[in-house]
Design a protein around this motif. Structure first.
Motif, PDB file in Angstrom:
ATOM      1  N   SER A  39      45.784 -30.862 -94.150  1.00 61.06           N
ATOM      2  CA  SER A  39      44.490 -30.169 -94.234  1.00 61.06           C
ATOM      3  C   SER A  39      43.399 -30.846 -93.420  1.00 61.06           C
ATOM      4  N   LEU A  40      43.718 -31.943 -92.758  1.00 62.36           N
ATOM      5  CA  LEU A  40      42.686 -32.729 -92.082  1.00 62.36           C
ATOM      6  C   LEU A  40      42.449 -32.268 -90.651  1.00 62.36           C
ATOM      7  N   VAL A  41      41.179 -32.202 -90.282  1.00 64.97           N
ATOM      8  CA  VAL A  41      40.766 -31.964 -88.902  1.00 64.97           C
ATOM      9  C   VAL A  41      39.839 -33.108 -88.515  1.00 64.97           C
ATOM     10  N   PRO A  42      40.131 -33.841 -87.438  1.00 72.49           N
ATOM     11  CA  PRO A  42      39.227 -34.919 -87.024  1.00 72.49           C
ATOM     12  C   PRO A  42      37.821 -34.383 -86.777  1.00 72.49           C
ATOM     13  N   ARG A  43      36.830 -35.163 -87.181  1.00 70.26           N
ATOM     14  CA  ARG A  43      35.431 -34.755 -87.036  1.00 70.26           C
ATOM     15  C   ARG A  43      34.722 -35.730 -86.110  1.00 70.26           C
ATOM     16  N   HIS A  44      34.186 -35.217 -85.025  1.00 71.87           N
ATOM     17  CA  HIS A  44      33.484 -36.055 -84.060  1.00 71.87           C
ATOM     18  C   HIS A  44      32.222 -36.619 -84.696  1.00 71.87           C
ATOM     19  N   GLU A  45      31.829 -37.815 -84.267  1.00 76.31           N
ATOM     20  CA  GLU A  45      30.660 -38.476 -84.860  1.00 76.31           C
ATOM     21  C   GLU A  45      29.376 -37.690 -84.648  1.00 76.31           C
ATOM     22  N   SER A  46      29.371 -36.783 -83.692  1.00 75.87           N
ATOM     23  CA  SER A  46      28.187 -35.951 -83.461  1.00 75.87           C
ATOM     24  C   SER A  46      28.064 -34.825 -84.477  1.00 75.87           C
ATOM     25  N   VAL A  47      29.135 -34.580 -85.256  1.00 79.22           N
ATOM     26  CA  VAL A  47      29.131 -33.514 -86.265  1.00 79.22           C
ATOM     27  C   VAL A  47      28.856 -34.131 -87.627  1.00 79.22           C
ATOM     28  N   ASP A  48      27.706 -33.834 -88.213  1.00 77.35           N
ATOM     29  CA  ASP A  48      27.371 -34.408 -89.514  1.00 77.35           C
ATOM     30  C   ASP A  48      28.237 -33.785 -90.602  1.00 77.35           C
ATOM     31  N   ALA A  49      28.227 -34.415 -91.782  1.00 83.54           N
ATOM     32  CA  ALA A  49      29.109 -33.990 -92.863  1.00 83.54           C
ATOM     33  C   ALA A  49      28.804 -32.580 -93.338  1.00 83.54           C
ATOM     34  N   VAL A  50      27.525 -32.213 -93.409  1.00 82.81           N
ATOM     35  CA  VAL A  50      27.163 -30.863 -93.861  1.00 82.81           C
ATOM     36  C   VAL A  50      27.756 -29.814 -92.923  1.00 82.81           C
ATOM     37  N   SER A  51      27.607 -30.031 -91.626  1.00 84.32           N
ATOM     38  CA  SER A  51      28.200 -29.100 -90.659  1.00 84.32           C
ATOM     39  C   SER A  51      29.714 -29.104 -90.755  1.00 84.32           C
ATOM     40  N   GLY A  52      30.286 -30.291 -90.935  1.00 83.63           N
ATOM     41  CA  GLY A  52      31.740 -30.404 -91.027  1.00 83.63           C
ATOM     42  C   GLY A  52      32.328 -29.714 -92.238  1.00 83.63           C
ATOM     43  N   ALA A  53      31.522 -29.568 -93.291  1.00 76.21           N
ATOM     44  CA  ALA A  53      31.975 -28.883 -94.501  1.00 76.21           C
ATOM     45  C   ALA A  53      31.657 -27.399 -94.482  1.00 76.21           C
ATOM     46  N   ALA A  54      30.861 -26.964 -93.518  1.00 82.59           N
ATOM     47  CA  ALA A  54      30.374 -25.583 -93.507  1.00 82.59           C
ATOM     48  C   ALA A  54      31.075 -24.687 -92.510  1.00 82.59           C
ATOM     49  N   VAL A  55      31.805 -25.266 -91.560  1.00 81.92           N
ATOM     50  CA  VAL A  55      32.224 -24.488 -90.409  1.00 81.92           C
ATOM     51  C   VAL A  55      33.636 -23.927 -90.486  1.00 81.92           C
TER      52      VAL A  55
END
Length: 332
Positions: A111-127
Motif C-alpha cells: 500500500s506504500l507510495v514514496p512521498r517526495h519531501e516537497s509533498v507535505d503530509a496533508v497533501s500526501g493523505a488527500a491525493v
C-alpha cells in the motif's frame, strides 16, 4: 502507545472514541508508520455506520485506510523501503485489517507510495484515493478519450474534483452536477466546462442541450438511487453510465424498460479494481504521479481537523457541505 480511534458499535459519528493503544510490531510484508495525516473518505463513514460494501468483522473496530507519514519500522522481509522514508498509504486493504486512524499504524508494504519531501503530509493523505478512483474509472475501465463529454455528479467531492481534473487532462469536456448554486463558481474554477445545479435545473435536459441533443459519452454517478433514470436519459447511444457511489442511500432501479431499452452500457466500479491489481496499480500511480508533477493534478483540501476532533470531522463529512477532501492530522 498511540492515540487511536476505535468504535464499539456501528452508528453515527458519536460512536467514535479516542483510546491509547500499542500498534504492535510489523510482521512479514508490513511496516509501522508514524502517521502524520489521515485522509477521511466517505467509505469511512459508511463502514462506521454499517452501510459499506463489506461489514465490520469484530468490535472494537478501527477505521480508515488512507494516510501519510514516516516509516518507523520494517517487517522482516520488507525491501525497497527504508526507516525514516516519507510515504503515503493508499487504500488497497480492508479497514478491518489495517486501520489508519491512529498516531502509529501498521500497513501492508503493497500500500506504500514514496512521498517526495516537497509533498507535505496533508497533501500526501488527500491525493491518492480521489485520483486513483478517477484514473481507474476513466482510463482503465471506460477509456475516456479527447472530445468525449463526461458528466460527473457529486462534483464537489474529492473524487468528483479529481474526475474533473482527469477529464481535462485526457482532453475530454467535464460537465459537473451539484445540488445547489453555492459551489458553481468554485467548480468552474476547478475546470468544469459547465455546471448543472440539480435542485434548480432539468438535469437530463441540460445535458442534452449542452451536447447538441447527442448526450454524454460517459456519465459517472456517485449518488445512484432513483435519479439514475434521469441520468440515463442523457447518455449518448452506446454510451456508458458508471455507478461509483451510492450517496443517496436509496434503492437504484435498472434504467431500461421505462426508457424504451436504450443502447446503454451500465456498470459499477470501485477503486479496488485498480489498486488490488499490481499492473493496473503500477500504471495508475505513474499516471497520477505525472499529473502531480506537471500541476495538472493537485489535492483540494476542504478542512483539516485534529485527531482529537474526529467526531467533528465525521459530522462535517456527513453535512455534505465540504468542497474537496477532509484531512485529519495527529498532534505530537
Amino acid at each position: 502507545m498511540a492515540k487511536t480511534v476505535r468504535f464499539q458499535e456501528t452508528g453515527g459519528p458519536d460512536v467514535l472514541r479516542l483510546e491509547e493503544l500499542e500498534p504492535g510490531e510489523p510482521g512479514p510484508g508490513e511496516v509501522l508508520i508514524r502517521v502524520d495525516a489521515i485522509g477521511v473518505n466517505r467509505a469511512d463513514m459508511l463502514f462506521r455506520s454499517a452501510q459499506y460494501i463489506y461489514p465490520v468483522k469484530q468490535f472494537p473496530a478501527g477505521l480508515g485506510n488512507e494516510s501519510a507519514g514516516v516509516i518507523e519500522a520494517l517487517g522482516p522481509d520488507v525491501t525497497g523501503f527504508t526507516v525514516g522514508q516519507l510515504v503515503s498509504v493508499i487504500p488497497n486493504f480492508s479497514q478491518n485489517d489495517y486501520p489508519q486512524y491512529s498516531e502509529r499504524a501498521l500497513a501492508p508494504v503493497t500500500s506504500l507510495v514514496p512521498r517526495h519531501e516537497s509533498v507535505d503530509a496533508v497533501s500526501g493523505a488527500a491525493v491518492w484515493m480521489p485520483y486513483l478512483t478517477a484514473y481507474g474509472a476513466m482510463v482503465e475501465i471506460t477509456g475516456v478519450r479527447a472530445a468525449d463529454t463526461v458528466v460527473i455528479n457529486a462534483a464537489s467531492s474529492s473524487v468528483g474534483l479529481a474526475a474533473i481534473h482527469t477529464a481535462n487532462r485526457l482532453g475530454a469536456t467535464p460537465i459537473a452536477i451539484t445540488r445547489t448554486s453555492a459551489k458553481r463558481q468554485r467548480l468552474i474554477d476547478e475546470g468544469a466546462a459547465e455546471v448543472i445545479v440539480s435542485d434548480e435545473d432539468d438535469v437530463a435536459g441540460r445535458i442534452l442541450a449542452l451536447t447538441g441533443g447527442r448526450g454524454a459519452e460517459y456519465v459517472f454517478d456517485a449518488v445512484a438511487g432513483p435519479g439514475i433514470v434521469d441520468l440515463a436519459r442523457a447518455v449518448a447511444p452506446s454510451g456508458t453510465l458508471l455507478v461509483w457511489g451510492g450517496a443517496s442511500g436509496q434503492p437504484t432501479p435498472f434504467p431500461g424498460f421505462e426508457l424504451g431499452m436504450p443502447a446503454l452500457n451500465l456498470r459499477t466500479f470501485t477503486v479496488g479494481e485498480v489498486i488490488r491489481t499490481p499492473e493496473r496499480l503500477r500504471r495508475a500511480t505513474a499516471f497520477v504521479s505525472k499529473g502531480l508533477e506537471t500541476g495538472a493534478f493537485r489535492p483540494v483540501v476542504d478542512r483539516v481537523f485534529d485527531l482529537a476532533d474526529i467526531v467533528e470531522a465525521h459530522q462535517h463529512l456527513e453535512s455534505n457541505t465540504h468542497f474537496g477532501k477532509i484531512v485529519v492530522t495527529t498532534s505530537r
